[in-house]
Design a protein around this motif. Structure first.
Motif: not given
Ligand code: RBF
Length: 179
Positions: A38, A155-156
């Motif tokens: 994350l 984050k938010f």
């Molecule tokens: N980004 C969020 O803002 N909130 C999340 O809950 C979130 N869950 C993720 C779960 C997985 C398994 C992956 C691979 C990414 C997730 N992301 C989430 C995105 C991550 O923070 C990031 O923005 C992206 O992987 C691009 O760098």
């Protein structure tokens, strides 16, 4: 200014903000080592600014464009990009829909709703996605849940505070003839 000119300008501004969002996404800051997949980046603020100044739909368009660009040029990870997009949309759509251009109370209620919907929604989505993505058990995911919830809440909240401080100034720069 005539309508066609206004639209041309709007398209240009949405394009610039999408490009900006794409560039700042490279920050990819992992906040918690326990959930280093994350990553924080301020790109959703560009989408929220457009959602506040124009419409929630154009804000979502900024999310779509920056995520497609980031997928193509950097990540190649469709799950990560999809999660980033859903999280961003769950935040900016409620926030921008509740926001009313005059009231600060409605604006803050909008942020709180966006933070709640995005944090709750992403907790549920991570419970489903993480076991497949990392090939771990449900128990492991539940152990990570406080970090996942904390990540999204932080984050938010950061995005909300920054948007609160800057969106009126940004609107004045983009639309100096309004109000
Ligand atoms: N980004 C969020 O803002 N909130 C999340 O809950 C979130 N869950 C993720 C779960 C997985 C398994 C992956 C691979 C990414 C997730 N992301 C989430 C995105 C991550 O923070 C990031 O923005 C992206 O992987 C691009 O760098």
């Amino acid at each position: 200014m005539g309508d066609s000119m206004t639209n041309t300008k709007k398209v240009a501004i949405v394009g610039v903000f999408s490009a900006l969002a794409f560039v700042v996404m490279y920050l990819e800051l992992p906040i918690f080592p326990a959930v280093n997949f994350l990553k924080y980046d301020p790109s959703d603020i560009m989408a929220l600014l457009i959602a506040f100044i124009y419409s929630p739909m154009l804000g979502v368009l900024v999310l779509v464009i920056k995520d497609i660009l980031f997928y193509l040029f950097k990540s190649g990870d469709i799950i990560g990009i999809a999660m980033n997009f859903v999280a961003g949309a769950l935040f900016i759509v409620p926030a921008a829909m509740i926001y009313s251009k005059k009231g600060r109370v409605r604006e803050i209620l909008g942020y709180l709703a966006g933070i709640a919907v995005a944090t709750g929604g992403m907790a549920l989505l991570n419970i489903v996605v993480v076991p497949f993505y990392w090939k771990v058990s449900l128990e492991t995911v539940f152990a990570l849940l406080p970090w996942i919830i904390g990540f999204n809440a932080i984050k938010f909240s950061i995005d909300s505070v920054v948007n609160y401080i800057i969106h009126r100034r940004v609107k004045k720069i983009l639309e100096p003839n309004e109000e």
